[in-house]
Design an enzyme around this catalytic site. Structure first.
Site, PDB file in Angstrom:
ATOM      1  N   THR A   1      -7.285  -4.208   0.517  1.00 44.80           N
ATOM      2  CA  THR A   1      -6.065  -4.731   1.161  1.00 44.80           C
ATOM      3  C   THR A   1      -6.307  -6.142   1.717  1.00 44.80           C
ATOM      4  OG1 THR A   1      -5.397  -2.483   1.710  1.00 44.80           O
ATOM      5  CG2 THR A   1      -4.299  -4.239   2.919  1.00 44.80           C
TER       6      THR A   1
ATOM      7  N   ASP B   1      -6.417   5.406  -4.113  1.00 45.13           N
ATOM      8  CA  ASP B   1      -6.408   4.252  -3.218  1.00 45.13           C
ATOM      9  C   ASP B   1      -5.295   3.345  -3.732  1.00 45.13           C
ATOM     10  OD1 ASP B   1      -6.896   2.155  -1.526  1.00 45.13           O
ATOM     11  OD2 ASP B   1      -9.078   2.279  -1.722  1.00 45.13           O
TER      12      ASP B   1
ATOM     13  N   GLU C   1      -5.207   7.485   0.428  1.00 43.31           N
ATOM     14  CA  GLU C   1      -5.649   6.801   1.655  1.00 43.31           C
ATOM     15  C   GLU C   1      -4.547   6.774   2.724  1.00 43.31           C
ATOM     16  OE1 GLU C   1      -6.948   2.688   1.305  1.00 43.31           O
ATOM     17  OE2 GLU C   1      -7.265   2.576   3.479  1.00 43.31           O
TER      18      GLU C   1
ATOM     19  N   ASP D   1       0.855  -1.199   0.000  1.00 43.66           N
ATOM     20  CA  ASP D   1       0.000   0.000   0.000  1.00 43.66           C
ATOM     21  C   ASP D   1       0.889   1.248   0.000  1.00 43.66           C
ATOM     22  OD1 ASP D   1      -3.081  -0.915   1.351  1.00 43.66           O
ATOM     23  OD2 ASP D   1      -1.387  -2.282   1.493  1.00 43.66           O
TER      24      ASP D   1
ATOM     25  N   ASP E   1     -12.512   5.060  -2.475  1.00 41.55           N
ATOM     26  CA  ASP E   1     -13.080   3.714  -2.649  1.00 41.55           C
ATOM     27  C   ASP E   1     -14.091   3.660  -3.798  1.00 41.55           C
ATOM     28  OD1 ASP E   1     -11.722   2.230  -0.698  1.00 41.55           O
ATOM     29  OD2 ASP E   1     -13.035   2.957   0.892  1.00 41.55           O
TER      30      ASP E   1
ATOM     31  N   ILE F   1      -3.902   0.590  -2.671  1.00 37.67           N
ATOM     32  CA  ILE F   1      -4.444  -0.772  -2.788  1.00 37.67           C
ATOM     33  C   ILE F   1      -5.863  -0.709  -2.231  1.00 37.67           C
ATOM     34  CG2 ILE F   1      -4.408  -3.168  -2.026  1.00 37.67           C
ATOM     35  CD1 ILE F   1      -1.487  -3.202  -2.058  1.00 37.67           C
ATOM     36  N   ASP F   2      -6.823  -0.878  -3.099  1.00 35.10           N
ATOM     37  CA  ASP F   2      -8.193  -1.008  -2.639  1.00 35.10           C
ATOM     38  C   ASP F   2      -8.436  -2.507  -2.499  1.00 35.10           C
ATOM     39  OD1 ASP F   2     -10.818  -0.297  -1.954  1.00 35.10           O
ATOM     40  OD2 ASP F   2     -11.487  -0.698  -4.000  1.00 35.10           O
TER      41      ASP F   2
HETATM   42  N1  LIG Z   1     -17.886  -0.790   7.442  1.00 36.04           N
HETATM   43  C1  LIG Z   1     -17.507  -0.554   6.193  1.00 36.04           C
HETATM   44  N2  LIG Z   1     -18.426  -0.298   5.238  1.00 36.04           N
HETATM   45  C2  LIG Z   1     -18.083  -0.063   3.962  1.00 36.04           C
HETATM   46  N3  LIG Z   1     -16.778  -0.063   3.538  1.00 36.04           N
HETATM   47  C3  LIG Z   1     -15.815  -0.316   4.439  1.00 36.04           C
HETATM   48  C4  LIG Z   1     -16.113  -0.575   5.797  1.00 36.04           C
HETATM   49  N4  LIG Z   1     -14.939  -0.786   6.444  1.00 36.04           N
HETATM   50  C5  LIG Z   1     -13.946  -0.650   5.518  1.00 36.04           C
HETATM   51  N5  LIG Z   1     -14.465  -0.364   4.314  1.00 36.04           N
HETATM   52  C6  LIG Z   1     -13.785  -0.104   3.048  1.00 36.04           C
HETATM   53  O1  LIG Z   1     -13.960  -1.205   2.188  1.00 36.04           O
HETATM   54  C7  LIG Z   1     -12.894  -1.186   1.264  1.00 36.04           C
HETATM   55  C8  LIG Z   1     -12.773  -2.500   0.553  1.00 36.04           C
HETATM   56  O2  LIG Z   1     -13.978  -2.727  -0.115  1.00 36.04           O
HETATM   57  P1  LIG Z   1     -14.432  -4.157  -0.628  1.00 36.04           P
HETATM   58  O3  LIG Z   1     -15.135  -4.838   0.491  1.00 36.04           O
HETATM   59  O4  LIG Z   1     -15.342  -3.780  -1.743  1.00 36.04           O
HETATM   60  O5  LIG Z   1     -13.210  -4.874  -1.041  1.00 36.04           O
HETATM   61  C9  LIG Z   1     -11.699  -0.829   2.114  1.00 36.04           C
HETATM   62  O6  LIG Z   1     -10.735  -0.241   1.285  1.00 36.04           O
HETATM   63  P2  LIG Z   1      -9.157  -0.570   1.536  1.00 36.04           P
HETATM   64  O7  LIG Z   1      -8.953  -2.015   1.333  1.00 36.04           O
HETATM   65  O8  LIG Z   1      -8.528   0.298   0.505  1.00 36.04           O
HETATM   66  O9  LIG Z   1      -8.861  -0.107   2.936  1.00 36.04           O
HETATM   67  C10 LIG Z   1     -12.298   0.141   3.155  1.00 36.04           C
HETATM   68  O10 LIG Z   1     -12.036   1.500   2.837  1.00 36.04           O
HETATM   69 MG   LIG Z   2     -10.185   1.154  -0.510  1.00 40.29          MG
HETATM   70 MG   LIG Z   3      -6.640   1.021   0.295  1.00 43.73          MG
HETATM   71 MG   LIG Z   4      -7.379   0.597   3.881  1.00 41.63          MG
END
Ligand SMILES: Nc1ncnc2c1ncn2[C@@H]1O[C@H](COP(=O)(O)O)[C@@H](OP(=O)(O)O)[C@H]1O
Ligand SMILES: [Mg+2]
Ligand SMILES: [Mg+2]
Ligand SMILES: [Mg+2]
Length: 319
Positions: free
Chosen positions: A125, A120, A67, A44, A265, A122-123
């Site tokens: 992670t 982002d 991020e 990341d 995101d 890494i979206d």
């Molecule tokens: N309670 C929540 N509701 C919605 N999104 C959330 C969450 N907690 C974390 N996230 C977000 O969900 C993203 C991942 O989405 P997905 O579930 O679609 O893979 C995460 O991005 P990061 O991995 O960049 O931190 C984070 O920002």
């Molecule tokens: Mg993300």
């Molecule tokens: Mg991320």
């Molecule tokens: Mg994150």
């Protein structure tokens, strides 16, 4: 063509970041924990460093709302991780000093402005750590509207057997996709399916990022019987844009009613779907507002569709 330089720089920068992520993942990275208990890895940080460096050189006046930031990484406690980030970034930027690499990461501490980028690195992670889907997502926002969006999904294959798909969109000019190994951009469109029983739906792998029970009730109400595909990251937007799914549901999680979505995101994914002919709104049909804050304060839930079925889904939600 509008935003041609922005598009090219964004594509090159996210592809370089993807290369770093793939390198890190071969070594199975451990996760560090952020103050909000969510995971972050050296990939990341490395990805954010590379993208911010490229943007900083090409567009020195553009703020970047990223991020991550390097505060934790600068502390003695994270010496080992810091060295790893430096070493992975140097595989791509051979002459970069540690100070430069950390400062590039902190370029991502910019503010929302009339023109800014959101990143982002890494979206997904959690997906990255699980060896599942993840995306490097970058978008340019101008006058409150997403103008350019790029998503690189290094583990996603839609057209060739090799994994690695890039999605890119420029406002008013459509969306394109390429298999990273082929390197040739092709236009994409959302699917034209109207028969709801045949629709494919995508949802998060992480149950806590949405509301699986409510989402299932909604699918039942709309009459969708095909089991959902569960996938991490904004790759879900890519799959809808490319016509491989008609709907992406993300209803607010019941355990965290105060949670608000981050702009990074959704910004890149949203323009890629819209320019492919689809529609993106919150659960009340409101557009996502990227103009104000790092959080989508007014947004409750995110509904992404091929457009055709959007109103039907919103109607079912009302009921
Ligand atoms: N309670 C929540 N509701 C919605 N999104 C959330 C969450 N907690 C974390 N996230 C977000 O969900 C993203 C991942 O989405 P997905 O579930 O679609 O893979 C995460 O991005 P990061 O991995 O960049 O931190 C984070 O920002
Ligand atoms: Mg993300
Ligand atoms: Mg991320
Ligand atoms: Mg994150």
């Amino acid at each position: 063509m509008a935003y041609e330089q922005e598009k090219q720089v964004a594509m090159q920068a996210t592809l370089a970041a993807a290369k770093l992520c793939q390198r890190v993942r071969q070594d199975i990275p451990p996760a560090m924990e952020k103050s909000d208990k969510s995971p972050v890895t050296v990939a990341d940080y490395g990805a954010q460093s590379l993208v911010c460096k490229a943007l900083g050189e090409a567009f020195p006046n553009d703020p970047i709302v990223g991020e991550e930031d390097a505060t934790a990484l600068r502390s003695p406690e994270y010496e080992a991780s810091r060295q790893k980030v430096v070493s992975y970034v140097r595989e791509i930027e051979a002459n970069a000093s540690e100070t430069e690499i950390l400062n590039w990461i902190d370029r991502g501490n910019g503010q929302v402005a009339p023109r800014f980028w959101t990143l982002d690195p890494i979206d997904g992670t959690k997906g990255f750590l699980r060896q599942d889907q993840y995306a490097i997502a970058l978008a340019l926002i101008e006058d409150g509207e997403v103008k350019v969006g790029v998503m690189v999904c290094p583990a996603l294959s839609l057209t060739s057997d090799d994994p690695g798909t890039l999605f890119v969109a420029v406002r008013g000019e459509g969306s394109q996709m390429m298999a990273i190994t082929e390197g040739e951009l092709k236009p994409i469109r959302v699917c034209g399916v109207e028969d709801v029983s045949k629709l494919r739906v995508v949802e998060s792998v992480e149950a806590s990022h949405g509301n699986p029970e409510q989402q299932q009730k909604l699918l039942d109400a709309v009459g969708i019987t095909t089991p959902s595909l569960h996938m991490d990251s904004q790759a879900k937007y890519g799959v809808v844009a490319a016509g491989d799914a008609a709907l992406y549901l993300r209803l607010p999680s019941a355990d965290r009613p105060d949670y608000r979505e981050n702009i990074w995101d959704h910004a890149a994914g949203a323009i890629v779907v819209e320019e492919a002919g689809g529609r993106v709104s919150d659960m009340y049909g409101q557009p996502l507002d990227f103009s104000r804050d790092v959080k989508l304060r007014e947004t409750r839930g995110v509904i992404v569709s091929n457009g055709i079925i959007h109103d039907r889904v919103l109607e079912a939600l009302k009921r």
